[in-house]
Design an enzyme around this catalytic site. Structure first.
Site: not given
Ligand code: G1P
Ligand code: ZN
Length: 538
Positions: A113, A278, A280-281
Protein backbone atom coordinates in the site's frame (compact mmCIF):
# COMPACT_ATOMS: atom_id res chain seq x y z
CA UNK A 1 25.65 -17.83 -20.72
CA UNK A 2 25.75 -17.48 -16.95
CA UNK A 3 27.89 -14.73 -15.51
CA UNK A 4 29.14 -14.21 -11.97
CA UNK A 5 29.25 -10.52 -11.18
CA UNK A 6 31.45 -9.24 -8.36
CA UNK A 7 29.61 -7.06 -5.87
CA UNK A 8 29.88 -5.57 -2.39
CA UNK A 9 27.23 -5.59 0.36
CA UNK A 10 24.70 -2.80 0.87
CA UNK A 11 23.93 -1.90 4.47
CA UNK A 12 20.37 -2.28 5.70
CA UNK A 13 18.93 -4.92 3.36
CA UNK A 14 16.85 -6.15 6.26
CA UNK A 15 13.45 -7.62 5.43
CA UNK A 16 10.66 -6.13 7.57
CA UNK A 17 7.03 -7.16 8.19
CA UNK A 18 6.64 -8.04 4.48
CA UNK A 19 10.01 -8.48 2.77
CA UNK A 20 12.57 -5.87 1.82
CA UNK A 21 10.95 -2.49 1.30
CA UNK A 22 12.91 0.62 0.34
CA UNK A 23 12.69 3.81 -1.67
CA UNK A 24 12.77 3.23 -5.45
CA UNK A 25 15.95 5.34 -5.64
CA UNK A 26 17.69 2.97 -3.28
CA UNK A 27 16.58 -0.01 -5.37
CA UNK A 28 17.84 1.70 -8.53
CA UNK A 29 21.46 1.61 -7.39
CA UNK A 30 23.47 -0.82 -9.54
CA UNK A 31 23.54 -4.33 -7.99
CA UNK A 32 21.06 -3.42 -5.23
CA UNK A 33 18.17 -5.68 -6.30
CA UNK A 34 20.62 -8.30 -7.60
CA UNK A 35 22.40 -8.54 -4.23
CA UNK A 36 19.13 -9.10 -2.45
CA UNK A 37 17.74 -11.63 -4.94
CA UNK A 38 21.02 -13.61 -4.85
CA UNK A 39 20.90 -13.60 -1.04
CA UNK A 40 17.35 -14.94 -1.28
CA UNK A 41 18.37 -17.71 -3.70
CA UNK A 42 21.45 -18.57 -1.61
CA UNK A 43 19.22 -19.07 1.44
CA UNK A 44 17.16 -21.75 -0.36
CA UNK A 45 17.78 -25.47 -0.51
CA UNK A 46 16.42 -27.96 -2.99
CA UNK A 47 15.19 -25.42 -5.53
CA UNK A 48 17.21 -26.84 -8.46
CA UNK A 49 14.84 -27.65 -11.31
CA UNK A 50 11.87 -26.26 -9.35
CA UNK A 51 9.26 -23.72 -10.40
CA UNK A 52 9.38 -20.10 -9.33
CA UNK A 53 6.35 -17.79 -9.59
CA UNK A 54 7.29 -14.18 -10.34
CA UNK A 55 5.01 -11.17 -10.48
CA UNK A 56 4.40 -7.77 -9.04
CA UNK A 57 1.88 -5.03 -8.48
CA UNK A 58 2.94 -3.08 -11.56
CA UNK A 59 4.54 -0.21 -9.69
CA UNK A 60 7.43 1.84 -11.08
CA UNK A 61 10.60 -0.29 -11.43
CA UNK A 62 8.51 -3.53 -11.57
CA UNK A 63 9.29 -4.12 -15.24
CA UNK A 64 13.07 -3.87 -14.69
CA UNK A 65 13.29 -6.08 -11.61
CA UNK A 66 11.00 -8.74 -13.17
CA UNK A 67 13.52 -9.20 -15.99
CA UNK A 68 16.41 -9.29 -13.52
CA UNK A 69 14.63 -11.89 -11.39
CA UNK A 70 13.96 -14.10 -14.45
CA UNK A 71 17.59 -13.93 -15.57
CA UNK A 72 18.85 -14.66 -12.06
CA UNK A 73 16.38 -17.55 -11.64
CA UNK A 74 17.82 -19.10 -14.82
CA UNK A 75 21.36 -18.67 -13.49
CA UNK A 76 20.47 -20.13 -10.10
CA UNK A 77 19.11 -23.43 -11.35
CA UNK A 78 15.33 -23.02 -11.40
CA UNK A 79 13.67 -25.23 -14.00
CA UNK A 80 10.65 -23.09 -14.77
CA UNK A 81 9.32 -19.63 -14.12
CA UNK A 82 5.63 -18.67 -14.14
CA UNK A 83 5.23 -14.95 -14.67
CA UNK A 84 2.04 -12.91 -14.95
CA UNK A 85 1.37 -11.11 -18.23
CA UNK A 86 2.84 -7.59 -18.14
CA UNK A 87 4.67 -8.69 -14.98
CA UNK A 88 1.43 -8.43 -13.00
CA UNK A 89 0.27 -10.73 -10.23
CA UNK A 90 -1.68 -9.72 -7.18
CA UNK A 91 -0.18 -11.06 -3.96
CA UNK A 92 -3.08 -13.49 -3.30
CA UNK A 93 -3.03 -14.65 -6.94
CA UNK A 94 0.72 -15.35 -6.66
CA UNK A 95 0.10 -17.30 -3.45
CA UNK A 96 -2.57 -19.36 -5.21
CA UNK A 97 -0.36 -20.05 -8.25
CA UNK A 98 2.47 -21.30 -6.04
CA UNK A 99 0.07 -23.74 -4.38
CA UNK A 100 -1.83 -24.80 -7.48
CA UNK A 101 1.25 -25.48 -9.62
CA UNK A 102 3.29 -26.90 -6.72
CA UNK A 103 5.99 -24.32 -7.24
CA UNK A 104 9.07 -24.12 -5.05
CA UNK A 105 8.07 -20.58 -4.16
CA UNK A 106 7.62 -17.11 -5.53
CA UNK A 107 9.15 -13.67 -5.73
CA UNK A 108 6.58 -10.90 -5.35
CA UNK A 109 7.63 -7.39 -6.30
CA UNK A 110 5.58 -4.97 -4.29
CA UNK A 111 5.61 -2.38 -1.56
CA UNK A 112 1.93 -3.13 -0.96
CA UNK A 113 0.00 0.00 0.00
CA UNK A 114 3.02 2.32 -0.02
CA UNK A 115 3.03 5.02 -2.74
CA UNK A 116 4.77 4.23 -6.05
CA UNK A 117 6.51 6.16 -8.81
CA UNK A 118 10.17 7.24 -8.97
CA UNK A 119 9.94 8.90 -5.55
CA UNK A 120 7.87 6.12 -4.03
CA UNK A 121 8.67 2.73 -2.59
CA UNK A 122 9.58 -0.65 -4.01
CA UNK A 123 9.86 -4.07 -2.44
CA UNK A 124 10.82 -7.71 -2.89
CA UNK A 125 9.19 -10.53 -1.00
CA UNK A 126 9.91 -14.25 -0.94
CA UNK A 127 7.10 -16.78 -0.57
CA UNK A 128 7.59 -20.50 -0.10
CA UNK A 129 5.85 -23.64 -1.33
CA UNK A 130 2.85 -23.25 1.00
CA UNK A 131 2.19 -19.92 -0.78
CA UNK A 132 3.02 -17.86 2.30
CA UNK A 133 5.75 -15.36 3.18
CA UNK A 134 9.12 -16.79 4.21
CA UNK A 135 9.37 -17.36 7.98
CA UNK A 136 11.56 -15.20 10.18
CA UNK A 137 14.45 -17.66 10.47
CA UNK A 138 14.76 -17.62 6.69
CA UNK A 139 14.50 -13.83 6.38
CA UNK A 140 17.13 -13.52 9.13
CA UNK A 141 19.37 -15.80 7.09
CA UNK A 142 18.76 -13.74 3.95
CA UNK A 143 19.68 -10.58 5.84
CA UNK A 144 22.88 -12.17 7.12
CA UNK A 145 23.82 -13.12 3.55
CA UNK A 146 23.24 -9.57 2.27
CA UNK A 147 25.99 -8.52 4.68
CA UNK A 148 28.64 -10.81 3.22
CA UNK A 149 27.68 -11.19 -0.45
CA UNK A 150 30.61 -11.05 -2.89
CA UNK A 151 29.01 -12.05 -6.20
CA UNK A 152 25.70 -12.80 -7.87
CA UNK A 153 24.83 -15.04 -10.80
CA UNK A 154 22.82 -13.83 -13.78
CA UNK A 155 22.12 -15.31 -17.21
CA UNK A 156 22.93 -13.21 -20.26
CA UNK A 157 19.52 -13.21 -21.91
CA UNK A 158 17.38 -10.88 -23.96
CA UNK A 159 14.37 -9.46 -22.13
CA UNK A 160 11.39 -11.83 -22.07
CA UNK A 161 8.34 -10.43 -23.90
CA UNK A 162 5.84 -10.24 -21.07
CA UNK A 163 2.94 -9.03 -23.24
CA UNK A 164 2.44 -12.36 -24.94
CA UNK A 165 0.91 -15.38 -23.23
CA UNK A 166 2.71 -18.67 -23.81
CA UNK A 167 5.69 -20.76 -22.84
CA UNK A 168 9.25 -20.39 -24.12
CA UNK A 169 12.83 -21.02 -23.07
CA UNK A 170 15.32 -18.66 -21.51
CA UNK A 171 18.83 -19.92 -20.84
CA UNK A 172 17.71 -23.54 -20.46
CA UNK A 173 14.83 -22.58 -18.15
CA UNK A 174 11.16 -22.70 -19.20
CA UNK A 175 9.39 -19.35 -18.96
CA UNK A 176 5.58 -19.35 -19.02
CA UNK A 177 3.80 -16.02 -19.35
CA UNK A 178 0.34 -16.64 -17.91
CA UNK A 179 -2.99 -14.84 -17.58
CA UNK A 180 -2.73 -13.33 -14.09
CA UNK A 181 -6.49 -13.51 -13.46
CA UNK A 182 -7.73 -16.90 -14.80
CA UNK A 183 -6.59 -19.26 -12.02
CA UNK A 184 -7.59 -16.79 -9.32
CA UNK A 185 -11.06 -16.28 -10.78
CA UNK A 186 -11.55 -20.06 -10.94
CA UNK A 187 -10.57 -20.34 -7.27
CA UNK A 188 -13.14 -17.70 -6.30
CA UNK A 189 -15.82 -19.58 -8.29
CA UNK A 190 -14.99 -22.71 -6.30
CA UNK A 191 -15.54 -20.89 -2.98
CA UNK A 192 -18.55 -18.66 -3.57
CA UNK A 193 -22.06 -18.90 -4.98
CA UNK A 194 -21.75 -16.89 -8.18
CA UNK A 195 -25.38 -17.60 -9.17
CA UNK A 196 -26.67 -16.08 -5.94
CA UNK A 197 -24.41 -13.05 -6.33
CA UNK A 198 -25.45 -12.61 -9.98
CA UNK A 199 -29.09 -12.59 -9.02
CA UNK A 200 -28.45 -10.08 -6.22
CA UNK A 201 -26.78 -7.78 -8.72
CA UNK A 202 -29.48 -8.37 -11.34
CA UNK A 203 -32.03 -7.25 -8.74
CA UNK A 204 -30.43 -3.78 -8.78
CA UNK A 205 -27.99 -4.09 -5.87
CA UNK A 206 -25.34 -1.46 -6.66
CA UNK A 207 -21.59 -1.80 -6.10
CA UNK A 208 -18.71 0.66 -6.29
CA UNK A 209 -15.22 -0.87 -6.28
CA UNK A 210 -12.08 1.28 -6.21
CA UNK A 211 -9.01 -0.53 -7.57
CA UNK A 212 -6.92 2.55 -6.69
CA UNK A 213 -5.05 2.37 -10.06
CA UNK A 214 -3.33 -0.74 -8.75
CA UNK A 215 -3.16 -4.44 -9.45
CA UNK A 216 -6.73 -5.47 -8.56
CA UNK A 217 -8.13 -3.52 -11.55
CA UNK A 218 -7.93 -6.45 -14.01
CA UNK A 219 -9.10 -8.94 -11.37
CA UNK A 220 -12.11 -6.88 -10.23
CA UNK A 221 -13.00 -6.00 -13.80
CA UNK A 222 -13.11 -9.64 -14.90
CA UNK A 223 -14.89 -10.93 -11.79
CA UNK A 224 -17.33 -8.12 -10.93
CA UNK A 225 -18.18 -6.74 -14.35
CA UNK A 226 -17.47 -9.93 -16.31
CA UNK A 227 -18.57 -12.92 -14.24
CA UNK A 228 -21.08 -11.23 -11.94
CA UNK A 229 -22.67 -8.86 -14.44
CA UNK A 230 -22.08 -5.58 -12.62
CA UNK A 231 -22.58 -2.58 -14.91
CA UNK A 232 -19.55 -1.15 -16.74
CA UNK A 233 -17.86 1.44 -14.57
CA UNK A 234 -18.50 -0.46 -11.32
CA UNK A 235 -14.71 -0.80 -11.03
CA UNK A 236 -13.14 2.63 -10.70
CA UNK A 237 -9.44 3.37 -11.31
CA UNK A 238 -9.26 -0.04 -12.98
CA UNK A 239 -6.00 0.39 -14.91
CA UNK A 240 -2.80 -0.35 -12.96
CA UNK A 241 -0.47 2.66 -13.17
CA UNK A 242 3.24 2.75 -12.20
CA UNK A 243 2.60 5.62 -9.79
CA UNK A 244 -0.98 4.62 -8.85
CA UNK A 245 -2.10 7.93 -10.33
CA UNK A 246 -0.07 9.76 -7.68
CA UNK A 247 -2.26 8.33 -4.92
CA UNK A 248 -1.50 6.31 -1.84
CA UNK A 249 -2.97 2.88 -2.74
CA UNK A 250 -4.10 2.08 0.78
CA UNK A 251 -7.77 1.15 1.12
CA UNK A 252 -8.78 2.95 4.28
CA UNK A 253 -11.34 5.71 4.81
CA UNK A 254 -8.60 8.34 4.48
CA UNK A 255 -6.81 7.27 1.29
CA UNK A 256 -10.00 5.89 -0.26
CA UNK A 257 -11.72 9.09 0.87
CA UNK A 258 -13.78 9.62 -2.29
CA UNK A 259 -15.23 6.13 -2.16
CA UNK A 260 -15.93 6.46 1.56
CA UNK A 261 -17.66 9.78 0.92
CA UNK A 262 -19.70 8.21 -1.90
CA UNK A 263 -20.95 5.44 0.41
CA UNK A 264 -20.98 6.87 3.92
CA UNK A 265 -21.94 10.50 3.32
CA UNK A 266 -23.75 10.42 -0.01
CA UNK A 267 -25.14 6.92 0.50
CA UNK A 268 -24.91 6.47 -3.27
CA UNK A 269 -24.44 2.66 -3.50
CA UNK A 270 -25.43 -0.47 -1.60
CA UNK A 271 -21.90 -1.80 -1.24
CA UNK A 272 -18.46 -0.25 -1.62
CA UNK A 273 -15.02 -1.79 -1.49
CA UNK A 274 -11.41 -1.02 -2.33
CA UNK A 275 -8.11 -2.89 -2.46
CA UNK A 276 -4.48 -1.84 -2.16
CA UNK A 277 -1.39 -1.74 -4.39
CA UNK A 278 -0.87 -5.51 -4.52
CA UNK A 279 -4.46 -6.61 -3.97
CA UNK A 280 -4.24 -8.17 -0.54
CA UNK A 281 -6.08 -5.56 1.53
CA UNK A 282 -9.75 -4.70 1.57
CA UNK A 283 -12.00 -1.87 2.69
CA UNK A 284 -15.69 -2.69 3.17
CA UNK A 285 -18.42 -0.04 3.12
CA UNK A 286 -22.20 -0.15 3.02
CA UNK A 287 -24.78 2.53 2.35
CA UNK A 288 -24.11 4.98 5.18
CA UNK A 289 -21.63 2.73 7.01
CA UNK A 290 -17.92 1.94 7.26
CA UNK A 291 -17.17 -1.57 8.51
CA UNK A 292 -13.98 -1.72 10.57
CA UNK A 293 -11.66 -4.55 9.48
CA UNK A 294 -11.91 -6.06 12.97
CA UNK A 295 -15.72 -6.14 12.72
CA UNK A 296 -15.51 -7.44 9.16
CA UNK A 297 -13.45 -10.44 10.29
CA UNK A 298 -15.95 -11.18 13.07
CA UNK A 299 -18.95 -10.83 10.74
CA UNK A 300 -17.42 -13.03 8.04
CA UNK A 301 -16.70 -15.66 10.68
CA UNK A 302 -20.23 -15.52 12.08
CA UNK A 303 -21.76 -15.89 8.59
CA UNK A 304 -19.21 -18.17 6.92
CA UNK A 305 -21.60 -21.12 6.76
CA UNK A 306 -23.76 -19.21 4.28
CA UNK A 307 -21.03 -19.58 1.61
CA UNK A 308 -20.30 -22.87 -0.19
CA UNK A 309 -16.55 -22.82 0.49
CA UNK A 310 -17.09 -22.57 4.26
CA UNK A 311 -20.43 -24.38 4.62
CA UNK A 312 -18.75 -27.07 6.72
CA UNK A 313 -17.87 -24.50 9.39
CA UNK A 314 -14.56 -23.11 10.58
CA UNK A 315 -11.69 -25.00 12.22
CA UNK A 316 -10.67 -21.88 14.14
CA UNK A 317 -10.00 -18.17 13.75
CA UNK A 318 -6.83 -16.11 14.20
CA UNK A 319 -6.33 -12.39 14.55
CA UNK A 320 -3.23 -10.29 15.04
CA UNK A 321 -2.78 -9.00 18.58
CA UNK A 322 -3.69 -5.35 17.81
CA UNK A 323 -6.88 -6.44 15.97
CA UNK A 324 -9.99 -5.97 18.12
CA UNK A 325 -11.35 -8.81 20.17
CA UNK A 326 -14.64 -8.89 18.21
CA UNK A 327 -13.65 -12.15 16.48
CA UNK A 328 -12.89 -13.78 19.85
CA UNK A 329 -16.56 -13.45 20.80
CA UNK A 330 -17.69 -15.12 17.59
CA UNK A 331 -15.19 -17.94 18.10
CA UNK A 332 -16.45 -18.45 21.63
CA UNK A 333 -20.05 -18.68 20.45
CA UNK A 334 -19.08 -21.12 17.67
CA UNK A 335 -17.09 -23.18 20.16
CA UNK A 336 -13.84 -22.87 18.20
CA UNK A 337 -10.39 -21.53 19.09
CA UNK A 338 -9.29 -17.96 18.43
CA UNK A 339 -5.51 -17.48 18.17
CA UNK A 340 -3.81 -14.16 18.88
CA UNK A 341 -0.66 -13.73 16.77
CA UNK A 342 1.92 -10.97 16.28
CA UNK A 343 1.34 -8.46 13.49
CA UNK A 344 2.20 -9.69 9.99
CA UNK A 345 0.68 -12.35 7.82
CA UNK A 346 3.49 -14.87 8.21
CA UNK A 347 2.26 -15.93 11.65
CA UNK A 348 -1.05 -17.17 10.25
CA UNK A 349 0.71 -19.51 7.81
CA UNK A 350 1.66 -22.24 10.25
CA UNK A 351 -1.83 -22.23 11.83
CA UNK A 352 -3.41 -22.54 8.38
CA UNK A 353 -0.96 -25.25 7.27
CA UNK A 354 -1.72 -27.25 10.41
CA UNK A 355 -5.47 -26.92 9.82
CA UNK A 356 -6.00 -25.16 13.17
CA UNK A 357 -7.77 -22.17 11.62
CA UNK A 358 -9.86 -21.38 8.56
CA UNK A 359 -10.25 -17.59 8.76
CA UNK A 360 -7.77 -14.94 9.85
CA UNK A 361 -7.44 -11.19 9.78
CA UNK A 362 -5.75 -8.02 10.88
CA UNK A 363 -7.04 -4.58 11.79
CA UNK A 364 -4.94 -3.18 8.94
CA UNK A 365 -7.57 -4.08 6.32
CA UNK A 366 -6.34 -7.64 5.81
CA UNK A 367 -8.61 -10.68 5.86
CA UNK A 368 -8.26 -14.12 4.37
CA UNK A 369 -8.71 -17.85 4.76
CA UNK A 370 -7.15 -21.23 4.15
CA UNK A 371 -7.61 -20.84 0.35
CA UNK A 372 -4.23 -19.03 0.06
CA UNK A 373 -1.42 -18.10 2.45
CA UNK A 374 -1.71 -14.32 2.07
CA UNK A 375 -4.44 -11.87 2.84
CA UNK A 376 -6.84 -11.45 -0.03
CA UNK A 377 -8.74 -8.26 -0.85
CA UNK A 378 -11.14 -9.47 -3.52
CA UNK A 379 -11.83 -12.69 -1.64
CA UNK A 380 -13.15 -10.61 1.29
CA UNK A 381 -15.29 -8.54 -1.08
CA UNK A 382 -16.78 -11.69 -2.64
CA UNK A 383 -17.40 -13.30 0.75
CA UNK A 384 -19.33 -10.21 1.81
CA UNK A 385 -21.28 -10.23 -1.46
CA UNK A 386 -22.10 -13.92 -1.05
CA UNK A 387 -23.38 -13.28 2.49
CA UNK A 388 -25.38 -10.26 1.31
CA UNK A 389 -26.84 -12.35 -1.52
CA UNK A 390 -27.98 -14.99 0.97
CA UNK A 391 -29.25 -12.71 3.72
CA UNK A 392 -30.79 -10.05 1.48
CA UNK A 393 -30.28 -7.44 4.19
CA UNK A 394 -28.26 -4.24 3.91
CA UNK A 395 -24.66 -4.03 5.14
CA UNK A 396 -25.84 -1.74 7.96
CA UNK A 397 -28.50 -4.25 9.03
CA UNK A 398 -25.97 -7.07 9.11
CA UNK A 399 -23.45 -5.01 11.10
CA UNK A 400 -25.90 -3.63 13.67
CA UNK A 401 -27.48 -7.07 14.03
CA UNK A 402 -24.02 -8.46 14.75
CA UNK A 403 -23.44 -5.82 17.43
CA UNK A 404 -26.78 -6.65 19.05
CA UNK A 405 -25.76 -10.27 19.29
CA UNK A 406 -22.11 -9.91 20.30
CA UNK A 407 -21.78 -6.33 21.53
CA UNK A 408 -19.89 -3.58 19.70
CA UNK A 409 -16.12 -3.26 19.98
CA UNK A 410 -15.36 0.42 19.47
CA UNK A 411 -11.99 0.59 17.80
CA UNK A 412 -9.55 3.09 16.33
CA UNK A 413 -5.93 3.17 15.22
CA UNK A 414 -3.86 6.36 15.50
CA UNK A 415 -0.68 6.50 13.44
CA UNK A 416 2.14 8.96 14.05
CA UNK A 417 4.00 8.63 10.77
CA UNK A 418 7.62 9.41 9.95
CA UNK A 419 8.59 10.50 13.43
CA UNK A 420 12.17 10.58 14.72
CA UNK A 421 13.29 6.96 15.17
CA UNK A 422 15.28 7.59 18.36
CA UNK A 423 12.36 9.41 19.96
CA UNK A 424 10.06 6.52 19.07
CA UNK A 425 12.50 4.01 20.56
CA UNK A 426 12.73 6.08 23.74
CA UNK A 427 8.94 6.19 23.98
CA UNK A 428 8.69 2.41 23.73
CA UNK A 429 11.57 1.90 26.19
CA UNK A 430 9.92 4.34 28.60
CA UNK A 431 6.70 2.34 28.58
CA UNK A 432 8.54 -0.97 28.95
CA UNK A 433 10.31 0.33 32.04
CA UNK A 434 6.99 1.20 33.69
CA UNK A 435 4.93 -2.00 33.40
CA UNK A 436 4.88 -2.48 37.15
CA UNK A 437 4.03 1.11 38.10
CA UNK A 438 1.36 1.41 35.40
CA UNK A 439 -0.48 -1.65 36.65
CA UNK A 440 -3.19 -0.50 39.03
CA UNK A 441 -3.29 3.05 37.65
CA UNK A 442 -6.24 4.35 35.54
CA UNK A 443 -7.93 0.94 35.71
CA UNK A 444 -5.01 -0.82 34.02
CA UNK A 445 -4.92 -4.42 35.18
CA UNK A 446 -2.07 -5.63 33.02
CA UNK A 447 0.84 -4.06 31.15
CA UNK A 448 3.18 -6.21 29.07
CA UNK A 449 5.11 -6.65 25.87
CA UNK A 450 3.35 -9.17 23.66
CA UNK A 451 5.25 -12.40 22.98
CA UNK A 452 4.05 -15.36 20.97
CA UNK A 453 4.88 -19.03 20.96
CA UNK A 454 3.82 -20.63 17.72
CA UNK A 455 1.79 -23.69 18.75
CA UNK A 456 2.85 -25.59 15.62
CA UNK A 457 6.58 -25.02 15.16
CA UNK A 458 7.35 -23.83 18.69
CA UNK A 459 9.11 -20.67 17.52
CA UNK A 460 9.14 -17.76 19.96
CA UNK A 461 8.64 -14.09 18.95
CA UNK A 462 9.06 -11.40 21.58
CA UNK A 463 8.76 -7.61 21.65
CA UNK A 464 5.65 -7.66 19.45
CA UNK A 465 3.86 -4.64 20.89
CA UNK A 466 3.11 -3.08 24.26
CA UNK A 467 -0.31 -3.81 25.72
CA UNK A 468 -2.14 -1.89 28.40
CA UNK A 469 -5.18 -3.94 29.31
CA UNK A 470 -7.95 -2.35 31.38
CA UNK A 471 -10.23 -3.95 33.95
CA UNK A 472 -13.28 -3.50 31.70
CA UNK A 473 -11.51 -5.32 28.83
CA UNK A 474 -10.47 -2.11 27.03
CA UNK A 475 -6.97 -2.00 25.52
CA UNK A 476 -4.31 0.42 24.36
CA UNK A 477 -1.58 -1.14 22.22
CA UNK A 478 1.62 0.51 21.04
CA UNK A 479 3.94 -0.77 18.35
CA UNK A 480 6.41 0.54 15.82
CA UNK A 481 5.73 -0.18 12.17
CA UNK A 482 7.92 -2.71 10.40
CA UNK A 483 6.95 -1.60 6.88
CA UNK A 484 7.73 2.12 6.86
CA UNK A 485 10.69 3.34 4.83
CA UNK A 486 11.34 6.69 6.51
CA UNK A 487 11.98 7.41 10.21
CA UNK A 488 9.64 5.49 12.49
CA UNK A 489 5.87 5.14 12.53
CA UNK A 490 4.23 4.74 15.91
CA UNK A 491 0.91 2.90 15.77
CA UNK A 492 -1.47 3.20 18.71
CA UNK A 493 -4.50 0.90 18.75
CA UNK A 494 -7.39 1.68 21.08
CA UNK A 495 -10.50 -0.37 21.80
CA UNK A 496 -13.35 -0.71 24.22
CA UNK A 497 -16.27 -3.14 24.26
CA UNK A 498 -19.89 -2.00 24.65
CA UNK A 499 -22.56 -4.57 25.36
CA UNK A 500 -25.54 -2.18 25.59
CA UNK A 501 -27.32 -1.89 22.19
CA UNK A 502 -28.58 1.57 23.16
CA UNK A 503 -24.98 2.72 23.06
CA UNK A 504 -24.02 1.15 19.74
CA UNK A 505 -24.65 4.15 17.49
CA UNK A 506 -21.99 6.46 18.90
CA UNK A 507 -18.95 8.05 17.29
CA UNK A 508 -15.84 5.90 17.95
CA UNK A 509 -13.49 8.84 18.51
CA UNK A 510 -15.84 10.35 21.10
CA UNK A 511 -16.59 7.04 22.75
CA UNK A 512 -12.89 6.26 23.02
CA UNK A 513 -11.86 9.83 23.98
CA UNK A 514 -10.73 8.93 27.52
CA UNK A 515 -8.54 6.07 26.30
CA UNK A 516 -7.21 8.19 23.43
CA UNK A 517 -6.13 10.92 25.87
CA UNK A 518 -4.55 8.32 28.12
CA UNK A 519 -2.70 6.77 25.16
CA UNK A 520 -1.01 10.11 24.59
CA UNK A 521 -0.28 11.14 28.16
CA UNK A 522 0.89 7.75 29.46
CA UNK A 523 3.43 7.32 26.67
CA UNK A 524 4.43 10.98 26.44
CA UNK A 525 3.77 10.95 22.70
CA UNK A 526 4.09 14.71 22.23
CA UNK A 527 7.33 14.88 24.25
CA UNK A 528 8.98 11.97 22.42
CA UNK A 529 7.74 12.60 18.88
CA UNK A 530 6.98 16.30 18.79
CA UNK A 531 3.46 15.43 17.57
CA UNK A 532 0.39 16.54 19.47
CA UNK A 533 -1.95 14.47 17.29
CA UNK A 534 -1.70 11.55 14.87
CA UNK A 535 -1.08 11.96 11.16
CA UNK A 536 -3.71 9.40 10.27
CA UNK A 537 -6.71 7.95 12.08
CA UNK A 538 -8.45 4.81 10.86
C1 G1P B 1 1.46 -3.17 8.38
C2 G1P B 1 0.23 -3.61 9.14
C3 G1P B 1 0.26 -5.11 9.31
C4 G1P B 1 0.39 -5.78 7.95
C5 G1P B 1 1.58 -5.21 7.21
C6 G1P B 1 1.67 -5.75 5.79
O1 G1P B 1 2.61 -3.51 9.10
O2 G1P B 1 0.13 -2.97 10.39
O3 G1P B 1 -0.92 -5.52 9.96
O4 G1P B 1 0.54 -7.17 8.09
O5 G1P B 1 1.49 -3.80 7.14
O6 G1P B 1 0.56 -5.39 5.03
P1 G1P B 1 3.41 -2.48 10.06
O7 G1P B 1 3.77 -1.28 9.23
O8 G1P B 1 2.43 -2.09 11.14
O9 G1P B 1 4.57 -3.27 10.57
ZN1 ZN C 1 -0.77 -5.13 0.29
Amino acid sequence: MIRSIATTPFAGQKPGTSGLRKKVREFQQPHYAENYIQSVFDSLEGHAGGTLVIGGDGRFHNADVIQTAIRMAAANGFGRVLVGRDGLLSTPAASHLIRKYRAFGGIILSASHNPGGPDGDFGIKLNLANGGPAPEKLTDDIYARTGTIREYRIADLPAVDLNKLGEGQAGGMAVAVIDPVADYAALMQSLFDFDAMRSLIASGFSIAFDAMSAVTGPYAHRILEGLLGCPAGTVMHATPLPDFGGHHPDPNPVHAGDLTDLLVTRRAADFGAASDGDGDRNLILGRGIYVTPSDSLAILAANARLTPGYAQGLAGIARSMPTSTAADRVAASLGIDCYETPTGWKFFGSLLDAGLITLCGEESFGTSSSHVREKDGLWAVLMWLNILARRRESVAEIVTGHWREFGRTYYTRHDYEEVDADGADRLMAGLRARFVTLTGQHGICRADDFAYDDPVDGSHSSGQGIRLIFEDGGRIVYRLSGTGTQGATLRVYIESHEADPLRHGLDPQQTLARLIDLSRSLAGIAAHTGRASPSIIT
